[in-house]
Write an enzyme that holds these catalytic residues in place. Structure first.
Site, PDB file in Angstrom:
ATOM      1  N   ARG A 149     -16.984  17.786  16.526  1.00 45.64           N
ATOM      2  CA  ARG A 149     -17.688  17.125  17.307  1.00 45.64           C
ATOM      3  C   ARG A 149     -16.516  17.313  19.019  1.00 45.64           C
ATOM      4  O   ARG A 149     -15.233  18.468  18.802  1.00 45.64           O
ATOM      5  CB  ARG A 149     -16.834  16.332  16.734  1.00 45.64           C
ATOM      6  CG  ARG A 149     -16.218  14.560  17.284  1.00 45.64           C
ATOM      7  CD  ARG A 149     -15.258  13.579  16.623  1.00 45.64           C
ATOM      8  NE  ARG A 149     -13.802  14.188  16.835  1.00 45.64           N
ATOM      9  CZ  ARG A 149     -13.349  13.509  16.717  1.00 45.64           C
ATOM     10  NH1 ARG A 149     -12.656  11.743  16.135  1.00 45.64           N
ATOM     11  NH2 ARG A 149     -11.625  13.588  17.375  1.00 45.64           N
ATOM     12  N   TYR A 161      -8.100   9.437  23.480  1.00 44.22           N
ATOM     13  CA  TYR A 161      -8.378   9.596  21.856  1.00 44.22           C
ATOM     14  C   TYR A 161      -8.638  11.481  21.879  1.00 44.22           C
ATOM     15  O   TYR A 161      -9.401  11.403  22.280  1.00 44.22           O
ATOM     16  CB  TYR A 161      -9.392   8.465  21.438  1.00 44.22           C
ATOM     17  CG  TYR A 161      -9.952   8.854  20.049  1.00 44.22           C
ATOM     18  CD1 TYR A 161     -10.694   9.829  20.159  1.00 44.22           C
ATOM     19  CD2 TYR A 161      -8.767   9.058  18.616  1.00 44.22           C
ATOM     20  CE1 TYR A 161     -11.037  10.415  19.215  1.00 44.22           C
ATOM     21  CE2 TYR A 161      -8.891  10.309  18.177  1.00 44.22           C
ATOM     22  CZ  TYR A 161     -10.151  10.327  17.211  1.00 44.22           C
ATOM     23  OH  TYR A 161     -10.188  10.514  15.951  1.00 44.22           O
ATOM     24  N   ASP A 212     -17.376  10.844  19.864  1.00 47.93           N
ATOM     25  CA  ASP A 212     -16.524   9.348  19.303  1.00 47.93           C
ATOM     26  C   ASP A 212     -15.256   8.912  20.525  1.00 47.93           C
ATOM     27  O   ASP A 212     -14.847   9.162  21.238  1.00 47.93           O
ATOM     28  CB  ASP A 212     -15.496  10.031  18.885  1.00 47.93           C
ATOM     29  CG  ASP A 212     -14.818   8.785  17.183  1.00 47.93           C
ATOM     30  OD1 ASP A 212     -14.168   8.823  16.316  1.00 47.93           O
ATOM     31  OD2 ASP A 212     -15.509   7.603  18.351  1.00 47.93           O
ATOM     32  N   HIS A 214     -14.914   5.764  19.920  1.00 49.66           N
ATOM     33  CA  HIS A 214     -13.582   5.532  19.080  1.00 49.66           C
ATOM     34  C   HIS A 214     -14.015   4.025  19.453  1.00 49.66           C
ATOM     35  O   HIS A 214     -12.788   3.644  20.467  1.00 49.66           O
ATOM     36  CB  HIS A 214     -12.182   6.344  20.070  1.00 49.66           C
ATOM     37  CG  HIS A 214     -11.363   6.141  18.740  1.00 49.66           C
ATOM     38  ND1 HIS A 214     -10.186   5.320  18.934  1.00 49.66           N
ATOM     39  CD2 HIS A 214     -11.422   6.829  17.283  1.00 49.66           C
ATOM     40  CE1 HIS A 214      -9.675   5.797  17.355  1.00 49.66           C
ATOM     41  NE2 HIS A 214     -10.092   6.725  17.184  1.00 49.66           N
TER      42      HIS A 214
HETATM   43  C1  CS2 Z   1     -11.555   9.414  14.208  1.00 49.15           C
HETATM   44  C2  CS2 Z   1     -10.409   8.933  13.205  1.00 49.15           C
HETATM   45  O1  CS2 Z   1     -11.846  11.017  12.742  1.00 49.15           O
HETATM   46  C3  CS2 Z   1     -11.925   9.815  13.864  1.00 49.15           C
HETATM   47  O2  CS2 Z   1     -13.720   9.889  13.734  1.00 49.15           O
HETATM   48  O3  CS2 Z   1     -11.923   7.748  14.983  1.00 49.15           O
HETATM   49  O4  CS2 Z   1      -9.062  10.243  14.153  1.00 49.15           O
HETATM   50  C4  CS2 Z   1      -9.130   7.814  13.320  1.00 49.15           C
HETATM   51  O5  CS2 Z   1      -8.616   7.667  14.735  1.00 49.15           O
HETATM   52  C5  CS2 Z   1      -8.138   8.012  12.209  1.00 49.15           C
HETATM   53  O6  CS2 Z   1      -8.573   7.854  11.358  1.00 49.15           O
HETATM   54  C6  CS2 Z   1      -7.409   6.274  12.785  1.00 49.15           C
HETATM   55  O7  CS2 Z   1      -6.450   6.449  11.628  1.00 49.15           O
HETATM   56 MG    MG Z   2     -14.022   7.699  14.575  1.00 43.13          MG
END
Ligand code: CS2
Ligand code: MG
Length: 404
Positions: A149, A161, A212, A214
């Site tokens: 990813r 993020y 992602d 998000h």
């Molecule tokens: C994210 C996670 O792993 C992912 O795909 O969306 O890092 C997510 O932000 C966290 O699990 C939230 O606690």
């Molecule tokens: Mg995610």
């Protein structure tokens, strides 16, 4: 015969980050573990278990997994939601662990046996700059990952993020009171395609790439991004929009063939049944810990299998090794496995949760120990007291609240 439940304990520990674990024990001394960790809301689930679930478990027949699931789901009255379903998941997972130990079989054997040789996983290559990202992707390729990813910093934004301070694992819950991040969709949409273009150019067509979003775009913005990423042939674009509006995905689907993966925040099949039955997504990311345990996750994946949707379960650092172990048993057995997220845990976490799953050649295997193949060192766990930690919030550059 495992017999009746005689003890049920909720263990909260923080070996670098908080985890909540339910430990059940039967009259024959057989124990089972279930992950109940909900990042930023750990004590809510711990209280739900301690106050409203544990008292009802003592004396129950540990063999009656389905009946216990129905009792805790239908008996809750206030159904669904991440807290309730994480608590039910912990009980369910622990009961499958007990059933496997009682039968002397790894849980995947109780789920129909293995459908594949191993569970292909993906790691997280995060970097502030494109050069940092390229270096991280190279590192994951060197580690043997077949899927990566890709998340990068966004020029003009101080944080975004997926780009954290650590490597290999990522812990976003960084403060007791939520920290505040600033977001710009325009800056993001302008930058992400250039990052994926560079990674694809550098690493060629074989490496499976994911990204992602998000939960941060509108359907038409997600459609625009999906179309812009089509030349780079992603395995999936994840969480393009906040997914409460399941029909919003019809609009995305009208504009792009980039595969979509959604579901890490879902907690029952009702959150995604339209996404699945209308084939609006390609991978469903629901997890053992947040979607009602092994029993309910199988129901979701069985519905998905009928509609050509594959699994892509969430596997971030904030899901404990107990959840990862259980996920691998499900991943190994289901016919429509897609990909498993594998963000590693720290050494301190792995010491608290010794486990038999191992990484090799881009895959994980749960091992063949009876049950789930994971344990909890309660003495060590007790040395790490709970520490308040919340996930960040996100505001647009004009201060408007947005989705983190
Ligand atoms: C994210 C996670 O792993 C992912 O795909 O969306 O890092 C997510 O932000 C966290 O699990 C939230 O606690
Ligand atoms: Mg995610």
């Amino acid at each position: 015969m495992a017999g009746r439940i005689v003890d049920a304990r909720v263990v909260v520990t923080c070996p670098g980050r908080n985890f909540v674990t339910l430990r059940l024990e039967t009259e024959d001394g057989i124990t089972g573990l279930g992950d109940a960790t909900l990042n930023g809301r750990e004590l809510a689930v711990a209280a739900y278990l301690t106050e409203h679930v544990v008292p009802t478990l003592i004396g129950r027949d540990s063999a009656r997994i389905e009946d216990t699931w129905q009792y805790l789901y239908r008996g809750a009255y206030w159904r669904r939601g991440p807290v309730t379903m994480s608590a039910i998941a912990a009980v369910d997972t622990a009961l499958w662990d007990i059933k496997g130990k009682t039968a002397g079989l790894p849980v995947y054997q109780l789920l129909g046996g293995r459908s594949r040789d191993g569970v292909t996983v993906y790691g997280h290559a995060n970097g502030e700059t494109v050069e940092d990202v390229l270096g991280e992707v190279a590192r994951y390729v060197d580690l043997g990952y077949r899927a990566v990813r890709v998340q990068a910093g966004i020029p003009g934004l101080t944080t975004t993020y997926g780009v954290g301070r650590d490597r290999l694992f990522y812990e976003p819950a960084d403060a007791a009171i939520p920290s505040e991040a600033t977001w710009s969709t325009e800056r993001y949409l302008a930058h992400v395609p250039t990052v994926l273009a560079r990674v694809r150019q550098e690493f060629g067509p074989e490496l499976r790439l994911l990204h992602d979003a998000h939960h941060r775009l509108t359907p038409i913005e997600a459609a625009r991004l999906g179309r812009a990423l089509e030349p780079f042939a992603l395995t999936w674009l994840e969480d393009p929009v906040p997914a409460e509006l399941q029909e919003g995905f019809r609009l995305i689907r009208q504009h792009t063939t980039t595969p979509l993966a959604v579901g890490e925040v879902f907690n029952t099949v009702w959150d995604c049944h339209r996404l699945i039955t209308e084939q609006l997504i390609d991978y469903v990311r629901t997890t053992v810990v947040h979607a009602g345990g092994i029993t309910h996750l199988r129901r979701i994946l069985d519905l998905a299998a009928l509609h050509q949707v594959r699994s892509g379960s969430h596997g971030a650092t904030d899901l404990s090794p107990v959840c990862m172990a259980a996920a691998l048993h499900v991943d190994l057995a289901v016919p429509n496995f897609g990909l498993q997220e594998y963000m590693r845990h720290t050494e301190a976490t792995d010491a608290v949760f010794p486990h038999s799953y191992r990484f090799a050649d881009g895959q994980l295997h749960p091992g063949d120990e009876p049950g789930l193949g994971v344990d909890l060192d309660e003495e060590l766990a007790a040395r790490y007291p709970y520490r308040p930690a919340s996930l960040p919030v996100n505001r647009l550059e004009d201060g408007t609240m947005h989705d983190w």
